[in-house]
Design an enzyme around this catalytic site. Structure first.
Site, PDB file in Angstrom:
ATOM      1  N   LYS A 128      16.572 -43.945 -66.990  1.00 23.74           N
ATOM      2  CA  LYS A 128      17.604 -44.850 -66.472  1.00 23.74           C
ATOM      3  C   LYS A 128      17.574 -44.823 -64.946  1.00 23.74           C
ATOM      4  CE  LYS A 128      20.336 -41.358 -64.912  1.00 23.74           C
ATOM      5  NZ  LYS A 128      20.500 -41.040 -63.463  1.00 23.74           N
ATOM      6  N   ASP A 158      24.420 -36.701 -68.312  1.00 24.56           N
ATOM      7  CA  ASP A 158      23.758 -37.995 -68.561  1.00 24.56           C
ATOM      8  C   ASP A 158      23.401 -38.210 -70.028  1.00 24.56           C
ATOM      9  OD1 ASP A 158      21.809 -38.434 -65.474  1.00 24.56           O
ATOM     10  OD2 ASP A 158      23.882 -38.909 -66.011  1.00 24.56           O
TER      11      ASP A 158
END
Ligand SMILES: C[C@](O)(CO)[C@H](O)COP(=O)(O)OP(=O)(O)OC[C@H]1O[C@@H](n2ccc(N)nc2=O)[C@H](O)[C@@H]1O
Ligand SMILES: Nc1ncnc2c1ncn2[C@@H]1O[C@H](COP(=O)(O)OP(=O)(O)OP(=O)(O)O)[C@@H](O)[C@H]1O
Length: 283
Positions: free
Chosen positions: A11, A136
Site C-alpha cells: 500500500k 497496518d
C-alpha cells in the site's frame, strides 16, 4: 495437504496526519490508504498435523521473529485452531519501505487460516486479532482504498477516483524503522497548529499549483534525515508529477502524473539513478 500459494500486495499512504501519542506509545493517525497491485510477496503454505510452525524465506533474517509466525500462534490462541504450518516466504516487496509488506503478509495469512475454521471469525474479530499483529494489518484484511483512523483499526472504504492518472512508485535502498520515525516525530513536537482541514488543504494548494496535494507528516522528519529524498521529490515535480510524496514512514515515495509521456520520462531518470521503481496506469 498440497501446498497453497498466497499472494500479498502492498500500500501507499496518499495522506497521513499523525495525531496524539497514546499511553501505550502508539499514535492516533488519519490516513488515506491506497492498495497497489504490485510488487507482491508469495507465501507458500503446507498444512501439517504437528502443532508447529516452520518458516523459511529468500531473506534468511526474516526466518526469525516473522510476523507470520506471530500471526499463526495468535490465531491458534484465539481460535483453538488444530494443526501446524510449513511456510516459505518469497519476499519481493521492499522491506522497511513504508509499503506495509509485512503487514500484508500477516493479513493474507490470517484470512487464509480463518477460512479453514468450521465457522470462520467475523470482520470485527479479525480486526481485533490483526490489530495485535501490527497497525497496518487490519487495512490489508480488506485491501481497498480506505480512510484509516485510530491506530489503524478504524477502516472506512473510500471511492477514490484516480481514473486517467498514472502512478510511479520509487523504492530507494533506504530501510526506515517505523518506530524510529514515530519517535522522531515525538521529539520534534512538530506544531499541529498549521494543520488545515483536509479539504481546505487540498483546495488551497491544488488551486494555486494545479496539484493533487498529498500530505504526509513524516516527510519533514524523513527528508531532514535523508535530504536526497527531498531532492528526489522535487525532481519528480519538475518532471511533471501532479501529486505525490512519502508513503507511510518511508522510504518509498509515490507520485501521480496526468501524462504517460512525463511518467515514462521520470521513470527513465530513476532507471539512470539505479532506483527500483514501478509504474501504474489507473483506468
Ligand atoms: C506508518 C504506517 O505504516 C502508516 O501506514 C503505520 O502507522 C505503521 O504501521 P506498522 O508498521 O504496522 O506499525 P507497527 O509495526 O504496528 O508498529 C511499529 C512501531 O511504530 C509505532 N507506531 C505504529 C503505529 C502507530 N499508529 N503509532 C505508532 O507509534 C510504535 O512505536 C510501534 O511500536
Ligand atoms: N513477513 C515480513 N515481511 C517483512 N518484514 C517483516 C516480516 N516479518 C517481520 N518483519 C520485520 O518488520 C519490519 C518492518 O516490515 P515491513 O516491510 O512491513 O515495513 P514497512 O514496509 O515499513 O511497513 P509499514 O508501512 O507497515 O511501516 C522489517 O524490518 C522486519 O524486520
Amino acid at each position: 495437504m498440497d501446498e497453497v500459494l498466497l499472494v500479498s500486495r502492498c500500500k501507499v499512504n496518499l495522506f497521513l496526519k499523525i495525531g496524539e501519542r497514546l499511553a501505550n506509545g502508539y499514535h492516533l493517525l488519519t490516513s488515506l490508504f491506497f492498495p497497489l497491485p504490485y510488487p507482491t510477496d508469495e507465501i507458500k503454505v503446507t498444512l501439517t498435523s504437528e502443532e508447529s510452525f516452520f518458516l523459511t524465506s529468500n531473506f534468511k533474517f526474516l526466518e526469525q521473529n516473522n510476523i507470520l509466525e506471530k500471526c499463526f500462534w495468535l490465531f491458534k490462541k484465539e481460535t483453538g485452531f488444530q494443526g501446524g504450518c510449513k511456510v516459505y516466504l518469497n519476499k519481493k516487496v521492499p522491506i522497511g519501505a513504508g509499503l506495509g509488506g509485512g503487514s500484508a503478509n500477516a493479513a493474507v495469512f490470517l484470512n487464509f487460516l480463518n477460512h479453514l475454521l468450521p465457522t470462520p471469525l467475523g470482520k470485527n474479530s479479525l480486526i481485533r486479532i490483526a490489530s495485535q499483529l501490527g497497525a497496518d494489518v487490519p487495512f490489508f484484511l480488506f485491501n481497498k482504498p480506505s480512510w484509516v483512523e485510530g491506530i489503524g483499526e478504524k477502516i472506512e472504504p473510500l471511492a477514490i477516483d484516480l481514473t486517467g492518472l498514472k502512478g510511479l512508485l520509487i523504492c530507494p535502498k533506504i530501510k526506515i524503522s517505523t518506530k524510529w520515525a514515530y519517535e522522531c516525530w515525538d521529539k520534534i513536537q512538530i506544531s499541529k497548529k498549521s494543520f488545515l482541514t483536509l479539504s481546505a488543504w487540498i483546495n488551497k494548494k491544488s488551486v494555486s499549483q494545479g496539484r493533487i496535494v498529498l500530505l504526509n507528516d513524516f516527510e519533514k522528519i524523513i527528508f531532514h534525515a535523508y535530504p536526497q529524498m527531498r531532492e528526489l521529490k522535487e525532481e519528480m515535480f519538475k518532471l511533471g508529477a501532479c501529486g505525490g510524496g512519502l508513503s507511510g514512514s518511508g522510504s518509498a515515495m509515490f507520485f501521480l502524473f496526468r501524462e504517460t509521456k512525463k511518467q515514462k520520462q521520470a521513470q527513465a531518470v530513476l532507471d539512470k539513478l539505479g532506483l527500483l521503481s514501478y509504474n501504474y496506469s489507473f483506468v
